[in-house]
Scaffold this motif. Structure first.
Motif, mmCIF file in Angstrom:
data_model
loop_
_atom_site.group_PDB
_atom_site.id
_atom_site.type_symbol
_atom_site.label_atom_id
_atom_site.label_comp_id
_atom_site.label_asym_id
_atom_site.label_seq_id
_atom_site.Cartn_x
_atom_site.Cartn_y
_atom_site.Cartn_z
ATOM 1 N N ARG A 100 76.734 56.321 86.996
ATOM 2 C CA ARG A 100 76.941 55.130 86.167
ATOM 3 C C ARG A 100 77.490 53.980 87.007
ATOM 4 N NH1 ARG A 100 79.365 59.123 82.428
ATOM 5 N NH2 ARG A 100 77.784 59.632 80.847
ATOM 6 N N SER A 104 75.446 50.489 87.662
ATOM 7 C CA SER A 104 75.977 49.207 87.200
ATOM 8 C C SER A 104 76.404 48.313 88.359
ATOM 9 C CB SER A 104 77.177 49.441 86.273
ATOM 10 O OG SER A 104 78.230 50.089 86.968
ATOM 11 N N PRO A 297 71.560 45.981 90.704
ATOM 12 C CA PRO A 297 72.772 45.445 90.075
ATOM 13 C C PRO A 297 73.793 44.950 91.080
ATOM 14 C CG PRO A 297 72.677 47.849 89.865
ATOM 15 C CD PRO A 297 71.345 47.412 90.374
ATOM 16 N N ASN A 301 75.475 41.405 90.590
ATOM 17 C CA ASN A 301 76.917 41.209 90.449
ATOM 18 C C ASN A 301 77.435 40.161 91.428
ATOM 19 O OD1 ASN A 301 76.987 43.129 88.440
ATOM 20 N ND2 ASN A 301 77.704 44.782 89.759
#
Length: 313
Positions: A100, A104, A297, A301
């Motif tokens: 996870r 992310s 990601p 970010n």
């Protein structure tokens, strides 16, 4: 694969495929030692829990619990299995958490190219904000001039670039303006114009120049020569230098003058003075670059952290 029925049975017994739900049920019952409490904790009825335990015992080939009136205890096989079951469940939980985090963009490795002068301006703040928000991401920060950054982006050797001026050829890449800053004249301390507080660009026409080679930073090189052209002259290049400290050292040695981003004033070069340039529109742009097909990601970010100051193009 096993060929006979007996071989198949032996294979299943020696290589059991155990559903994690059975291991979970076993571990909870081993902690509670009570079918009712374990079933409540698992959110199931007691009969399905009993079935899960029986199926696991069939795979093991031995009872995992001894059952008596009002009591449940771990059998020898259960005591042996419990550490492995807990390790498997913990390993899965850790793996899911790591997956996870990676999915992310909270972990992983982000490769960033940057022009050297940005270490004197936006780079420390950008990296600091990103590390504060994503402390588990490994940053691979590489000092590179603009042309190598663009090549590295297209060849997927870096993920994000921070460079001076945006290129004419933007194929496959996207850009965002991070900031603009003025140019300053870089002069030997003994230069006749050093006594002035600001220098009209046209007054530099008779001085030799120390410039970065066009090959390593064509956009910045063209921006400087373009400003000179607007002031009515073509700079006479006496020396090339790739790094700004080298440019300043050559200027201090009297080999010429230069134009540089205003952040260069923080270098405190002995024998060199920095003066404002006229017109005030003589400015340079800091741009962020990334691949147009980028979907990771991690990069997203980083773009979000920088995005407060960036305007996409």
């Amino acid at each position: 694969m096993p060929e006979t029925l007996s071989d198949q049975r032996r294979y299943v017994q020696e290589n059991p495929e155990v559903p994690l739900s059975q291991l979970h049920a076993f571990a909870v019952l081993a902690e509670e030692l009570h079918f009712g409490r374990a079933a409540a904790r698992l959110g199931v009825a007691q009969p399905p829990l009993s079935q899960q335990i029986r199926r696991l015992e069939e795979k093991v080939g031995h009872p995992l619990f001894t059952r008596g009136p009002g009591r449940v205890e771990l059998a020898p096989a259960g005591r042996e299995l419990l550490p492995a079951a807990r390790a498997a469940l913990t390993g899965l939980a850790d793996g899911l958490s790591a997956a996870r985090a990676a999915g992310s963009g909270r972990t992983g490795r982000l490769r960033i190219g940057f022009a050297a002068s940005l270490a004197l301006t936006v780079l420390p703040g950008l990296l600091g904000r990103f590390r504060e928000r994503y402390p588990d991401v490994r940053l691979d920060v590489r000092e590179m001039t603009s042309a190598p950054q663009l090549t590295a982006l297209r060849e997927r050797d870096i993920d994000v670039g921070l460079l001076r001026e945006q290129p004419a050829d933007r194929a496959g890449l996207r850009f965002a303006t991070v900031l603009t800053e003025p140019f300053v004249a870089v002069l030997p301390a003994c230069h006749p114009l050093a006594a002035r507080r600001s220098v009209p660009l046209g007054l530099l026409a008779d001085s030799p120049f120390v410039l970065l080679p066009r090959a390593v930073g064509p956009e910045l090189h063209d921006r400087i020569t373009g400003l000179c052209a607007e002031a009515g002259f073509t700079p006479r290049v006496a020396q090339h230098a790739v790094e700004w400290p080298t440019v300043c050292a050559m200027v201090a040695a009297g080999m010429g003058v230069s134009l540089a981003p205003a952040c260069i004033r923080r270098m405190r070069c002995e024998g060199v003075v920095f003066r404002r340039v006229e017109p005030a529109s003589a400015r340079t742009t800091v741009a962020m670059a990334w691949r147009g097909d980028e979907s990771t990601p991690l990069v997203g970010n980083f773009l979000a952290v920088v995005g407060g100051a960036a305007a996409p193009h």
